[in-house]
Write a protein that holds these residues in place. Structure first.
Motif, mmCIF file in Angstrom:
data_model
loop_
_atom_site.group_PDB
_atom_site.id
_atom_site.type_symbol
_atom_site.label_atom_id
_atom_site.label_comp_id
_atom_site.label_asym_id
_atom_site.label_seq_id
_atom_site.Cartn_x
_atom_site.Cartn_y
_atom_site.Cartn_z
ATOM 1 N N ASN A 138 0.846 -1.193 0.000
ATOM 2 C CA ASN A 138 0.000 0.000 0.000
ATOM 3 C C ASN A 138 0.879 1.240 0.000
ATOM 4 O O ASN A 138 1.670 1.442 0.919
ATOM 5 C CB ASN A 138 -0.909 0.021 1.238
ATOM 6 N N GLU A 139 0.731 2.068 -1.010
ATOM 7 C CA GLU A 139 1.574 3.269 -1.158
ATOM 8 C C GLU A 139 3.053 2.917 -1.026
ATOM 9 O O GLU A 139 3.791 3.593 -0.309
ATOM 10 C CB GLU A 139 1.163 4.350 -0.160
ATOM 11 N N PHE A 140 3.469 1.846 -1.679
ATOM 12 C CA PHE A 140 4.881 1.458 -1.732
ATOM 13 C C PHE A 140 5.457 1.759 -3.119
ATOM 14 O O PHE A 140 6.497 2.402 -3.241
ATOM 15 C CB PHE A 140 5.017 -0.032 -1.407
ATOM 16 N N PHE A 141 4.759 1.337 -4.165
ATOM 17 C CA PHE A 141 5.278 1.550 -5.522
ATOM 18 C C PHE A 141 5.442 3.043 -5.812
ATOM 19 O O PHE A 141 6.371 3.440 -6.511
ATOM 20 C CB PHE A 141 4.358 0.882 -6.557
ATOM 21 N N ASP A 142 4.552 3.869 -5.257
ATOM 22 C CA ASP A 142 4.644 5.314 -5.551
ATOM 23 C C ASP A 142 5.910 5.941 -4.978
ATOM 24 O O ASP A 142 6.299 7.034 -5.385
ATOM 25 C CB ASP A 142 3.390 6.060 -5.061
ATOM 26 N N ALA A 143 6.550 5.249 -4.018
ATOM 27 C CA ALA A 143 7.754 5.790 -3.387
ATOM 28 C C ALA A 143 9.032 5.290 -4.065
ATOM 29 O O ALA A 143 10.116 5.775 -3.756
ATOM 30 C CB ALA A 143 7.779 5.418 -1.903
ATOM 31 N N LEU A 144 8.906 4.312 -4.962
ATOM 32 C CA LEU A 144 10.104 3.833 -5.670
ATOM 33 C C LEU A 144 10.430 4.834 -6.781
ATOM 34 O O LEU A 144 9.530 5.364 -7.432
ATOM 35 C CB LEU A 144 9.860 2.433 -6.250
ATOM 36 N N PRO A 145 11.707 5.106 -7.003
ATOM 37 C CA PRO A 145 12.075 6.212 -7.888
ATOM 38 C C PRO A 145 11.713 5.992 -9.354
ATOM 39 O O PRO A 145 11.702 4.863 -9.845
ATOM 40 C CB PRO A 145 13.593 6.297 -7.729
ATOM 41 N N ILE A 146 11.430 7.096 -10.031
ATOM 42 C CA ILE A 146 11.152 7.084 -11.475
ATOM 43 C C ILE A 146 12.171 7.989 -12.182
ATOM 44 O O ILE A 146 12.925 8.701 -11.535
ATOM 45 C CB ILE A 146 9.748 7.625 -11.792
ATOM 46 N N ARG A 147 12.160 7.944 -13.507
ATOM 47 C CA ARG A 147 12.936 8.905 -14.290
ATOM 48 C C ARG A 147 11.963 9.605 -15.224
ATOM 49 O O ARG A 147 10.946 9.041 -15.607
ATOM 50 C CB ARG A 147 14.010 8.180 -15.093
#
Ligand code: SAH
Length: 338
Positions: free
Chosen positions: A130-139
């Protein structure tokens, strides 16, 4: 984004508890116990539905204060045979949050991990994120006449500002992006894709499932969704590196495609509101109200509203289940396409 959130010394998550009214943002399990309880019942129902082998474990990615897991285990203990709950693995990088989880889950069989790499390999999991993937970095990338260019960060007059790389972007990163007019921004979340790949492969090899809950954005990958939040307000993204929460919307279609390509089954995504309603949140709220004080009744009603209302979290937040293949839609996903 990675450094701001998880730098061992100065990272946002590493150095503080960001959750709750006194913190920077509030997540669904911190709004109401009903969220974790229903997730717990979902996990149990799923384990029964797919007849998971004995010895299956519960996995949570990014467990925050441990509230969701505590509520999940309590609901499972009250429902399952002889109060038994599965052993728990938690993937958490923040020492501050690990301490809170340790207190919250005292007496439970819990093992902590820095990443999914150290999880037991041959054991089936039901995983919750829950609200974990949104905290993994993007480019981010910017469309230019010469093709996609990475969006980088420069320092100018004492401030961080976005800038466009002078050299072409790594082909492997941008090959799946659609054509877009000049200046359009796209987000590519390779770390999330790798995480999804590992989860899907584990599920396909050992059985089990993952329940992913996060805020989505149907415009992705062609959108700039990076936002910084501090004290429950949006703030400038470059103002206080490591001092504000950074997150981006999750591209569920991208994750679904990866899970399917690896041979897993995908259910949803569906809105959080309809999902929780299908699992019985309205009934659970009425049960809690029966023995509540006036003050508690107000909190239950407000929590219920925030979780399911289509103008609050009920629609922006999406829920997707990844399962072993050939599984009928689990609770909350009936009527969705597999
Ligand atoms: N699931 C919780 C907390 C969400 S906040 C809730 O719903 O309340 C994000 C969580 O992911 C925090 O526990 C944070 O420390 C953790 N986290 C962020 N990036 C991580 C990473 N790269 N690896 C492991 N955990 C991470």
């Amino acid at each position: 984004m990675a450094a701001c959130l998880t730098d061992p010394e100065h990272g946002y998550y590493t150095s503080r508890d960001p959750l709750g009214a006194a913190g920077d943002f509030t997540t669904a399990p911190e709004i109401s116990q009903m969220f974790g309880e229903l997730v717990g019942l979902w996990c149990l129902a799923l384990a029964w539905q797919i007849e998971l082998a004995r010895g299956w474990r519960l996995l949570e990615l990014g467990p925050g204060r441990g509230t969701l897991m505590a509520d999940t285990l309590r609901a499972m203990a009250q429902t399952g045979p002889d109060g038994q709950v599965p052993p728990v693995d938690l993937v958490e990088t923040s020492p501050v949050l690990r301490d809170l989880q340790r207190d919250r889950l005292a007496g439970r069989d819990v093992t902590w991990h820095d990443g999914v790499e150290t999880l037991p390999r041959d054991i089936p999991y039901v995983a919750i994120a829950n609200e974990f993937f949104d905290a993994l970095p993007i480019r981010q990338f910017v469309a230019s006449p010469a093709g996609w260019r990475e969006r980088l960060i420069a320092r100018q007059d004492g401030r961080f500002v976005p800038m466009v790389a002078e050299t072409a972007a790594d082909d492997a990163l941008v090959k799946a992006l659609p054509d877009a007019p000049n200046g359009r921004i796209a987000e590519v979340a390779q770390v999330r894709q790798d995480m999804m790949t590992q989860l899907a492969r584990h599920i396909v090899r050992n059985g089990g499932a993952a329940l992913i809950i996060d805020f989505g954005d149907p415009r992705l990958p062609l959108a700039d969704t990076l936002q910084a939040v501090r004290g429950h307000e949006q703030t400038d993204r470059f103002d206080a590196p490591g001092g504000a929460d950074l997150a981006t919307a999750v591209d569920f279609a991208d994750l679904a495609g990866i899970a399917t390509a690896n041979g897993a089954g995908v259910h949803g995504p569906v809105g959080q509101g309809p999902f929780l309603r299908a699992l019985g949140i309205d009934h659970r709220a009425r049960m809690l109200l029966e023995s509540a004080s006036a003050e508690q009744a107000d909190a239950i009603a407000r929590g219920h509203e925030r979780l399911v209302s289509l103008t609050a979290m009920g629609d922006d937040f999406r829920v997707m289940a990844v399962t072993q293949s050939g599984v009928a839609p689990p609770p909350g996903f009936e009527g969705t396409i597999v």
